[in-house]
Structures are given as structure tokens and as C-alpha cells.
Design an enzyme around this catalytic site. Structure first.
Site, mmCIF file in Angstrom:
data_model
loop_
_atom_site.group_PDB
_atom_site.id
_atom_site.type_symbol
_atom_site.label_atom_id
_atom_site.label_comp_id
_atom_site.label_asym_id
_atom_site.label_seq_id
_atom_site.Cartn_x
_atom_site.Cartn_y
_atom_site.Cartn_z
ATOM 1 N N ASP A 114 0.863 -1.179 0.000
ATOM 2 C CA ASP A 114 0.000 0.000 0.000
ATOM 3 C C ASP A 114 0.896 1.225 0.000
ATOM 4 O O ASP A 114 1.934 1.245 0.675
ATOM 5 C CB ASP A 114 -0.902 0.010 1.235
ATOM 6 N N ASP A 132 -7.135 -1.781 -3.695
ATOM 7 C CA ASP A 132 -8.009 -1.463 -2.561
ATOM 8 C C ASP A 132 -9.109 -0.487 -2.972
ATOM 9 O O ASP A 132 -10.269 -0.654 -2.600
ATOM 10 C CB ASP A 132 -7.200 -0.850 -1.417
#
Length: 156
Positions: A114, A132
Site C-alpha cells: 500500500d 483497494d
């Protein structure tokens, strides 16, 4: 075809942004990078699921998340094949593409990479990637389809 096309596009965009950000831009060396007063690029290794829930610290946990994600992607793919509703197919495609993108990270890195951080001052809300964002958008579309459009289709 719509749902599978969106799944493929989502997967390619996710992997391209991760590969570029990690290997070419070399974010681990340059972090944090401020893009705007509320957006940074940073490196976070997520060993759990969305929002860092269910963090896994063992190989068994990692492989469990991989298997669950693959099974979910397969199940949602069957759903894509059966639906004629465009928003539903697109939403499922976003979820499948995002899930597969994050599975690749777990296989390759052992965790999900991320790197986009939204924040207000020192309060950080969320660090995520394209996969995501696609999963969240897919769930929103799925909920909208289920609660609004499904009722309209049933009345016809």
C-alpha cells in the site's frame, strides 16, 4: 465480457502502479513524498485485509488470506458470468481485479504493498493502492445495485 474486462483493467492498473512505484520510482528510498497537502506516497506492508484488519504474522495466515481471496475471486467470476446487469458486472469486476492484484502482492512480497496515504494534518485516515480503491468502489456499486437497481429490475 464487461465484468471480466474491468477485472483485467483493474488488475493491470494495480500491478503497473505498484511495480512503477516500488521498483522504478523507488518509493522505499524516497518516502514520504508529498503529492498534495492531504496526499502522500509512503510504503506500508499490509499483512491483513482492508483497513489493516485481521493482520497475519505467520505463513499459515498469509496463505489462508491468499486461498480465501482466490476462492472469492472465483466465486465472484461465476457471478459475473451469470449476470446481465451492467453495474453489477462492473462492480464485481472491480472486486475481482482488486482481489487478484492483492493476491499477487501476497505471493510476491508476503504482504500487500500500500502506498497512497490520505491525511489531514497529522491524522492519517487510510493507506491504500489501486486494488483497494477498486474493491471499495466495487462494494459501493454492489450495494447500490442490490438496494436500488435490483428493486427497479424486479418491478419490470
Amino acid at each position: 465480457m464487461l465484468g471480466f474486462s474491468i477485472a483485467l483493467i483493474t488488475f493491470v492498473l494495480d500491478q503497473a502502479t505498484k511495480l512503477y512505484t516500488f521498483y522504478i520510482y523507488d518509493l522505499p528510498v524516497k518516502e514520504p513524498v508529498e503529492l498534495a497537502p492531504f496526499v502522500n506516497l509512503i510504503v506500508v506492508w499490509n499483512r491483513g485485509i482492508s483497513y489493516g484488519l485481521f493482520q497475519q504474522s505467520t505463513e499459515l495466515g498469509r496463505w489462508g488470506l491468499i486461498v480465501i481471496s482466490i476462492l472469492a475471486a472465483i466465486g465472484l467470476s461465476f457471478w459475473i458470468r451469470r449476470t446481465t446487469a451492467k453495474l453489477l458486472a462492473a462492480s464485481l469486476g472491480l472486486i475481482v481485479g482488486g482481489a487478484v492484484g492483492n493476491v499477487i502482492d501476497r505471493l510476491w512480497f508476503g504482504a500487500v504493498f500500500d502506498f497512497i496515504q490520505f491525511h489531514i494534518g497529522s491524522w492519517s485516515w487510510y493507506v491504500f493502492n489501486v486494488a483497494d480503491a477498486a474493491i471499495v468502489a466495487g462494494v459501493v456499486g454492489l450495494l447500490y445495485d442490490s438496494f436500488v437497481l435490483e428493486g427497479r429490475r424486479a418491478r419490470k
